[in-house]
Design a protein around this motif. Structure first.
Motif, PDB file in Angstrom:
ATOM      1  N   ASP A  58      26.248  11.293 -22.320  1.00  0.00           N
ATOM      2  CA  ASP A  58      26.269  10.708 -20.990  1.00  0.00           C
ATOM      3  C   ASP A  58      26.558  11.814 -19.988  1.00  0.00           C
ATOM      4  OD1 ASP A  58      26.110   8.787 -19.016  1.00  0.00           O
ATOM      5  OD2 ASP A  58      27.293   7.348 -20.153  1.00  0.00           O
ATOM      6  N   LEU A  59      26.467  11.478 -18.734  1.00  0.00           N
ATOM      7  CA  LEU A  59      26.676  12.441 -17.658  1.00  0.00           C
ATOM      8  C   LEU A  59      27.685  11.885 -16.675  1.00  0.00           C
ATOM      9  CD1 LEU A  59      22.907  13.313 -17.031  1.00  0.00           C
ATOM     10  CD2 LEU A  59      24.575  14.717 -18.260  1.00  0.00           C
ATOM     11  N   ASP A  60      28.276  12.779 -15.899  1.00  0.00           N
ATOM     12  CA  ASP A  60      29.253  12.322 -14.914  1.00  0.00           C
ATOM     13  C   ASP A  60      29.030  13.047 -13.592  1.00  0.00           C
ATOM     14  OD1 ASP A  60      30.182  14.885 -15.322  1.00  0.00           O
ATOM     15  OD2 ASP A  60      32.131  14.304 -16.122  1.00  0.00           O
ATOM     16  N   ASP A  61      29.749  12.583 -12.595  1.00  0.00           N
ATOM     17  CA  ASP A  61      29.795  13.224 -11.283  1.00  0.00           C
ATOM     18  C   ASP A  61      31.210  13.751 -11.073  1.00  0.00           C
ATOM     19  OD1 ASP A  61      27.137  12.816 -10.153  1.00  0.00           O
ATOM     20  OD2 ASP A  61      27.636  10.687 -10.082  1.00  0.00           O
TER      21      ASP A  61
ATOM     22  N   MET B  71      21.269   9.504 -25.384  1.00  0.00           N
ATOM     23  CA  MET B  71      20.990   8.932 -24.076  1.00  0.00           C
ATOM     24  C   MET B  71      19.673   8.192 -24.159  1.00  0.00           C
ATOM     25  SD  MET B  71      20.379  10.913 -20.535  1.00  0.00           S
ATOM     26  CE  MET B  71      22.089  11.355 -20.439  1.00  0.00           C
ATOM     27  N   THR B  72      19.712   6.975 -23.802  1.00  0.00           N
ATOM     28  CA  THR B  72      18.483   6.202 -23.918  1.00  0.00           C
ATOM     29  C   THR B  72      18.389   5.174 -22.829  1.00  0.00           C
ATOM     30  OG1 THR B  72      17.186   4.760 -25.334  1.00  0.00           O
ATOM     31  CG2 THR B  72      19.527   4.478 -25.434  1.00  0.00           C
ATOM     32  N   SER B  73      17.214   4.776 -22.569  1.00  0.00           N
ATOM     33  CA  SER B  73      17.016   3.556 -21.821  1.00  0.00           C
ATOM     34  C   SER B  73      15.573   3.144 -21.888  1.00  0.00           C
ATOM     35  CB  SER B  73      17.402   3.706 -20.356  1.00  0.00           C
ATOM     36  OG  SER B  73      17.216   2.447 -19.746  1.00  0.00           O
TER      37      SER B  73
ATOM     38  N   ARG C  31       7.669  -0.319 -19.057  1.00  0.00           N
ATOM     39  CA  ARG C  31       8.757   0.261 -19.832  1.00  0.00           C
ATOM     40  C   ARG C  31       8.882   1.754 -19.545  1.00  0.00           C
ATOM     41  NH1 ARG C  31       9.688  -2.884 -24.904  1.00  0.00           N
ATOM     42  NH2 ARG C  31       8.244  -4.639 -24.918  1.00  0.00           N
ATOM     43  N   LYS C  32      10.118   2.195 -19.482  1.00  0.00           N
ATOM     44  CA  LYS C  32      10.425   3.619 -19.379  1.00  0.00           C
ATOM     45  C   LYS C  32      11.507   3.929 -20.400  1.00  0.00           C
ATOM     46  CE  LYS C  32       9.465   3.704 -14.407  1.00  0.00           C
ATOM     47  NZ  LYS C  32       9.286   2.231 -14.244  1.00  0.00           N
ATOM     48  N   VAL C  33      11.374   5.043 -21.080  1.00  0.00           N
ATOM     49  CA  VAL C  33      12.391   5.468 -22.034  1.00  0.00           C
ATOM     50  C   VAL C  33      12.787   6.895 -21.722  1.00  0.00           C
ATOM     51  CG1 VAL C  33      12.890   5.994 -24.452  1.00  0.00           C
ATOM     52  CG2 VAL C  33      11.673   3.896 -23.877  1.00  0.00           C
ATOM     53  N   VAL C  34      14.080   7.106 -21.594  1.00  0.00           N
ATOM     54  CA  VAL C  34      14.628   8.425 -21.293  1.00  0.00           C
ATOM     55  C   VAL C  34      15.247   9.004 -22.559  1.00  0.00           C
ATOM     56  CG1 VAL C  34      16.320   9.701 -19.939  1.00  0.00           C
ATOM     57  CG2 VAL C  34      15.086   7.774 -18.903  1.00  0.00           C
TER      58      VAL C  34
ATOM     59  N   HIS D 252      28.366  -4.093 -10.607  1.00  0.00           N
ATOM     60  CA  HIS D 252      28.968  -4.943 -11.637  1.00  0.00           C
ATOM     61  C   HIS D 252      28.413  -4.666 -13.032  1.00  0.00           C
ATOM     62  CE1 HIS D 252      30.531  -7.130  -8.227  1.00  0.00           C
ATOM     63  NE2 HIS D 252      29.316  -7.430  -7.809  1.00  0.00           N
ATOM     64  N   VAL D 253      27.455  -3.755 -13.155  1.00  0.00           N
ATOM     65  CA  VAL D 253      26.794  -3.498 -14.442  1.00  0.00           C
ATOM     66  C   VAL D 253      27.027  -2.044 -14.840  1.00  0.00           C
ATOM     67  CG1 VAL D 253      24.580  -3.397 -15.657  1.00  0.00           C
ATOM     68  CG2 VAL D 253      25.036  -5.260 -14.051  1.00  0.00           C
ATOM     69  N   ASP D 254      27.636  -1.848 -16.009  1.00  0.00           N
ATOM     70  CA  ASP D 254      27.841  -0.498 -16.533  1.00  0.00           C
ATOM     71  C   ASP D 254      26.632  -0.097 -17.372  1.00  0.00           C
ATOM     72  OD1 ASP D 254      30.391  -0.162 -15.432  1.00  0.00           O
ATOM     73  OD2 ASP D 254      31.332  -1.196 -17.125  1.00  0.00           O
ATOM     74  N   MET D 255      26.107   1.094 -17.114  1.00  0.00           N
ATOM     75  CA  MET D 255      24.955   1.592 -17.853  1.00  0.00           C
ATOM     76  C   MET D 255      25.170   3.049 -18.217  1.00  0.00           C
ATOM     77  SD  MET D 255      21.714  -0.056 -15.748  1.00  0.00           S
ATOM     78  CE  MET D 255      22.338   0.377 -14.114  1.00  0.00           C
ATOM     79  N   SER D 256      24.649   3.443 -19.370  1.00  0.00           N
ATOM     80  CA  SER D 256      24.633   4.862 -19.710  1.00  0.00           C
ATOM     81  C   SER D 256      23.775   5.600 -18.692  1.00  0.00           C
ATOM     82  CB  SER D 256      24.067   5.060 -21.116  1.00  0.00           C
ATOM     83  OG  SER D 256      22.679   4.738 -21.124  1.00  0.00           O
ATOM     84  N   ALA D 257      23.888   6.918 -18.673  1.00  0.00           N
ATOM     85  CA  ALA D 257      23.071   7.696 -17.745  1.00  0.00           C
ATOM     86  C   ALA D 257      21.591   7.503 -18.022  1.00  0.00           C
ATOM     87  CB  ALA D 257      23.441   9.176 -17.827  1.00  0.00           C
ATOM     88  N   GLY D 258      21.212   7.449 -19.301  1.00  0.00           N
ATOM     89  CA  GLY D 258      19.802   7.255 -19.629  1.00  0.00           C
ATOM     90  C   GLY D 258      19.272   5.923 -19.158  1.00  0.00           C
TER      91      GLY D 258
END
Length: 247
Positions: A141-144, A1-3, A82-85, A163-169
């Motif tokens: 990744d995470l879900d609801d 998981m990153t961002s 910048r932020k990194v998860v 309109h933008v898919d992103m990982s949870a991070g």
């Protein structure tokens, strides 16, 4: 998981785009706890990451002239925010907890584990502490399990781009950006009230029609620099705070 991510929203510190790029680059580390047997929900993780950013920004160690984190926070906000998860569990999570930082706990109500996010003062882009540098940045990744409830009326909402898919991070970092942009825009009394209330907020995905309205509303918009996952300049989050709508 990153961002990681940045945005061109005008900073209260350094305003010129070229100045931000020329400044020393720092990153705000966030670590989310994800135990295999009890992961948090995606929405709770996003909301907790956003609150964690606000808690750090309002902490006296960051705001006081002689605060232990003030110099690092100012240098970070002078450049690209910048932020990194990263994710951790077990011994990794415990080691991360030995570093100076703040842990923020989520508010899950559906029986899943509450999200836990640690936020640390900014570090140089290539100077991560050894306790964090080896943490995983991909693969989870995470879900609801159920769609999140409608936001509480008159509470801040960080609206995600449908309109933008992103990982949870990635989404956690973007939610943090949105919270930070709202914080920058608020005046002193509005900031104090939000902090006193415990930084209530919701993170939700806007409908396509609502998103179109939001992006032309004058509310703060996160535009990602495109280092990971999304195209440069993508609008990812609109920060809808009631105090900003009243202006």
């Amino acid at each position: 998981m990153t961002s990681s991510g940045t945005h061109p929203e005008t900073s209260p510190f350094r305003t010129a785009e070229t100045d931000r790029d020329a400044a020393p680059q720092f990153v705000l580390p966030l670590v989310v706890r994800i135990e295999k047997a009890a992961p948090p929900t995606r929405t709770d993780a996003l909301e907790t990451a956003a609150r964690a950013v606000l808690v750090l920004l309002s902490d006296e160690r960051a705001t006081a002239a002689d605060g232990a984190w003030a110099e690092a926070v100012t240098a970070w906000q002078d450049a690209r925010i910048r932020k990194v998860v990263r994710r951790a569990r077990g011994a990794e999570w415990r080691r991360a907890g030995t570093l100076p930082g703040i842990m923020v706990t989520g508010r899950a109500t559906d029986g899943r584990a509450e999200a836990e996010v640690r936020v640390f003062p900014p570090v140089p882009l290539d100077g991560w502490p050894k306790e964090l540098v080896k943490l995983q940045v991909s693969g989870t990744d995470l879900d609801d399990p159920e769609p999140p409830a409608a936001p509480v009326p008159d509470e801040p909402v960080l609206w995600m781009n449908p309109h933008v898919d992103m990982s949870a991070g990635k989404a956690m970092a973007q939610a943090g950006h949105g919270a930070q942009l709202a914080w920058w825009r608020l005046d002193g009394p509005a900031r104090a009230a939000w902090r006193a209330a415990g930084f209530p907020l919701a993170v939700r995905t806007a409908s396509p029609a609502h998103w179109e309205t939001l992006t032309t509303s004058g509310l703060p918009v996160v535009r990602d620099a495109g280092f990971t996952e999304v195209a440069p300049g993508s609008c990812t989050v609109v920060a809808d705070h009631p105090a900003l709508r009243r202006r």
